[in-house]
Write a protein that holds these residues in place. Structure first.
Motif, short mmCIF file in Angstrom:
data_model
loop_
_atom_site.label_atom_id
_atom_site.label_comp_id
_atom_site.label_asym_id
_atom_site.label_seq_id
_atom_site.Cartn_x
_atom_site.Cartn_y
_atom_site.Cartn_z
N ILE A 38 0.85 -1.20 0.00
CA ILE A 38 0.00 0.00 0.00
C ILE A 38 0.88 1.25 0.00
CG2 ILE A 38 -1.77 1.33 1.23
CD1 ILE A 38 -2.87 -1.28 2.33
N ARG A 39 1.94 1.20 0.79
CA ARG A 39 2.84 2.36 0.83
C ARG A 39 3.47 2.63 -0.52
NH1 ARG A 39 6.97 2.74 5.65
NH2 ARG A 39 7.71 4.44 4.35
N SER A 40 3.69 1.56 -1.28
CA SER A 40 4.30 1.76 -2.59
C SER A 40 3.27 2.21 -3.63
CB SER A 40 5.01 0.49 -3.05
OG SER A 40 4.04 -0.44 -3.47
N GLY A 41 2.02 2.37 -3.20
CA GLY A 41 1.02 2.96 -4.09
C GLY A 41 0.18 1.97 -4.87
N THR B 174 -7.96 -2.60 9.95
CA THR B 174 -8.06 -1.14 9.96
C THR B 174 -6.69 -0.48 9.93
OG1 THR B 174 -9.94 -1.54 11.41
CG2 THR B 174 -9.36 0.74 11.02
N ALA B 175 -5.82 -0.88 10.85
CA ALA B 175 -4.48 -0.28 10.86
C ALA B 175 -3.68 -0.69 9.63
CB ALA B 175 -3.74 -0.67 12.13
N ALA B 176 -4.04 -1.86 9.05
CA ALA B 176 -3.33 -2.33 7.86
C ALA B 176 -3.50 -1.34 6.70
CB ALA B 176 -3.81 -3.72 7.45
N PHE B 177 -4.65 -0.68 6.61
CA PHE B 177 -4.76 0.34 5.55
C PHE B 177 -4.51 1.75 6.07
CE2 PHE B 177 -9.36 -0.46 6.55
CZ PHE B 177 -9.77 0.81 6.90
N LEU B 178 -4.87 2.01 7.35
CA LEU B 178 -4.69 3.38 7.85
C LEU B 178 -3.21 3.77 7.95
CD1 LEU B 178 -7.32 3.88 10.71
CD2 LEU B 178 -7.22 5.04 8.48
#
Ligand code: ADP
Ligand code: MG
Length: 431
Positions: free
Chosen positions: A35-38, A52-56
Motif C-alpha cells: 500500500i505504501r508503494s502505491g 483497519t491499521a493495515a490500511f490506515l
C-alpha cells in the motif's frame, strides 16, 4: 517482525506504542508495504485481525501532514458504527501529526457534518449514502482524492450499496489508489473488485471464512424460543467465565424483549442495540459495554456489523444467522487480535438448515452440547409451530423452487380476501 521493520516514521511508531500494539498482525505485515508503494490491493482477513491499521497506517504515511482544504483519502464503510470506529482508529494513529479526519454518517442531521467538512479535511470516513448527501450540498471537493478504501466490502455488497458506490466512483478522480478489505471474498465482492481495482495485489492471511482459531464454538439444540430464554438465563447464572457477553438475535423485537427479561433477572448490567434505538442510545450502550460496565449486550446482527468490541468473552447466537458469513462475523467478536473467546449457538429444528450451511462454509463441525438436566423443556406454542412449519417450507422451496409447500397458506390471507385453500391441491401436486 516489528513495526520498526515496516519502516514507519517515528510519529507513527510512537502512536502505535502509546496504543499498546507490540507487533504487527499478519495482514498488517503483508499489506502495509504494497500500500505504501502505491499499489491497488485486496486484503482478505478474518474479523479482528487488524485490517483497519493495515490500511490506515500506510495511508497516513503517504498523506504525511495536513494539506489545503480538499480531502485526499476517502474510506467507505457500510455502517455508522464502523465510521466512528475507523475515525477513532485514525485519530489514535495520527495523534503526532496534524492530519484531519472526519466521519460522515447518517442517523443525525447532515448540517453539522457539512459545516465541519468546510473547515478542510484530509481523510473522510463515510457511509456511501451520507457521503453523497453531503457531496450534494457542495461542500466536498473530490478533485484531490488519491486514495479510496472500501472496508467490509462483503457487508457493503450484502447491504446493497453497489449502486451508490458506482455513483461515487464517477465523481472521484480516476487516477487513484484503490484498496478493498473484506473478511470474506464471495463472488459479488470479486465482481466489485474487478470493476474498480487495477491489477491489484491480493493479500490473504487465512483460508476464507475460517473462524478465528482461538474461538471455541458450541451448539445447543433447543426446541423453541421460551426454552432458549431459560437456557440463556441458566448459562448466565451458572457460568462465571461469561464476563462480557454479546447476544445476537434475529429481530428488533427479540432483542428488545430478551434485554428486558434479562434485566429483570438481575444477571448484571444489560444494554440493547437495534435500529429502532436512537443514535445516542446506541452510542452510549456501546461505550458502556466497551468500558466494561456492562455484562450483557443484546443486539440484532445488523446493528453489530463490523463494530469493534474488544475482549468479548462470549458470543451467543440466540438465533442462527441466515447468512453463514454473518456467523463468521459474529463469532469474530470473540477472540479479537490475540485473545480467546467462546461462541455458543442455540438452534431449533428449523435452524439446523442454517447450521449445515455454516458448517459447509467454515469447513468445521460445531460440537453439540447436551442441554443442562435442570432445564425445563417448554412445549412449543401453536403459533411458533406454525412459524417453524412456514420456515421449513421456505427452506424446501429454496432448495427446490418447484416445491409448493405443504403448509396451510390460507391462514396468511389478508382479512377480506377470499380464503382459498391452496394446500390441498399443492399436496396432490407434490405426491
Ligand atoms: P478487523 O478490521 O480485521 O476486524 P480491527 O482493525 O478492528 O480488525 O482490529 C481488531 C482489534 O485488534 C482492535 O481492537 C485493534 O485495536 C486491535 N489491533 C489491531 N492491530 C493490532 C496489533 N498490531 N496489536 C495488537 N492489537 C491490535
Ligand atoms: Mg474491520
Amino acid at each position: 517482525m516489528t513495526f520498526e521493520d515496516l519502516k514507519l516514521t517515528r510519529q507513527f511508531l510512537n502512536a502505535i506504542e502509546d496504543w499498546g500494539f507490540e507487533q504487527p498482525t499478519e495482514i498488517q505485515i503483508k499489506a502495509i508495504p504494497p500500500i505504501r508503494s502505491g499499489q491497488d490491493l485486496i486484503g482478505i482477513a478474518q474479523t479482528g485481525t487488524g485490517k483497519t491499521a493495515a490500511f490506515l497506517l500506510p495511508i497516513l504515511h503517504l498523506l504525511k501532514y495536513a494539506q489545503g482544504t480538499q480531502p485526499r483519502c476517502l474510506i467507505l464503510v457500510p455502517t455508522k458504527e464502523l465510521v466512528m470506529q475507523i475515525v477513532s482508529h485514525a485519530e489514535h494513529l495520527s495523534k503526532y501529526t496534524d492530519l484531519r479526519v472526519i466521519g460522515l454518517y447518517g442517523g443525525i442531521g447532515p448540517k453539522a457534518q457539512a459545516q465541519e467538512m468546510e473547515k478542510g479535511k484530509d481523510i473522510i470516513v463515510a457511509t456511501p449514502g451520507r457521503f453523497m448527501e453531503i457531496y450534494f450540498k457542495g461542500v466536498i471537493d473530490c478533485k484531490k482524492i488519491k486514495h479510496l478504501v472500501l472496508d467490509e466490502a462483503d457487508r457493503m455488497m450484502d447491504m446493497g450499496f453497489m449502486h451508490q458506490l458506482r455513483k461515487i466512483f464517477e465523481i472521484i478522480p480516476n487516477k487513484r489508489q484503490n484498496l478493498l478489505f473484506s473478511a470474506t471474498f464471495p463472488e459479488r465482492v470479486e465482481h466489485l473488485a474487478e470493476e474498480f481495482l487495477l491489477w491489484p495485489t491480493r493479500v490473504e492471511v487465512s483460508p476464507q471464512a475460517t473462524p478465528v482459531e482461538t474461538v471455541e464454538q458450541f451448539l445447543y439444540r433447543v426446541p423453541n424460543f421460551r426454552t432458549k430464554i431459560d437456557l440463556l438465563v441458566h448459562l448466565l447464572e451458572t457460568d462465571e467465565s461469561m464476563e462480557r457477553v454479546i447476544v445476537f438475535t434475529r429481530t428488533k423485537d427479540y432483542a428488545e424483549n430478551i434485554s428486558k427479561y434479562l434485566d429483570r433477572k438481575e444477571l448484571g448490567e444489560v444494554r440493547v442495540i437495534h435500529s429502532n434505538k436512537g443514535q445516542n442510545s446506541r452510542i452510549n450502550a456501546m461505550a458502556d459495554f466497551r468500558a466494561g460496565d456492562v455484562r450483557i449486550l443484546v443486539s440484532t446482527d445488523v446493528s453489530a456489523r463490523g463494530i469493534d468490541i474488544p475482549e468479548v468473552s462470549h458470543v451467543i447466537n440466540f438465533s442462527i444467522p441466515r447468512d453463514s458469513f454473518d456467523y463468521v462475523h459474529r463469532i469474530g467478536r470473540t477472540g479479537r487480535a490475540f485473545r480467546a473467546g467462546t461462541a455458543i449457538s442455540f438452534a431449533d429444528h428449523t435452524e439446523s438448515y442454517y447450521i449445515r450451511k455454516i458448517e459447509d462454509v467454515t469447513k468445521q463441525l460445531i460440537p453439540v452440547l447436551e442441554l443442562p438436566e435442570s432445564l425445563f423443556i417448554h412445549p412449543t406454542p401453536k403459533s411458533e409451530k406454525q412459524d417453524q412449519a412456514r420456515e421449513i417450507d421456505k427452506q424446501k422451496h429454496r432448495e427446490d423452487p418447484n416445491y409448493k409447500g405443504a403448509f396451510h397458506e390460507k391462514k396468511y390471507k389478508l382479512k377480506g380476501e377470499k380464503k382459498v385453500s391452496r394446500s390441498t391441491s399443492n399436496r396432490k401436486q407434490n405426491k
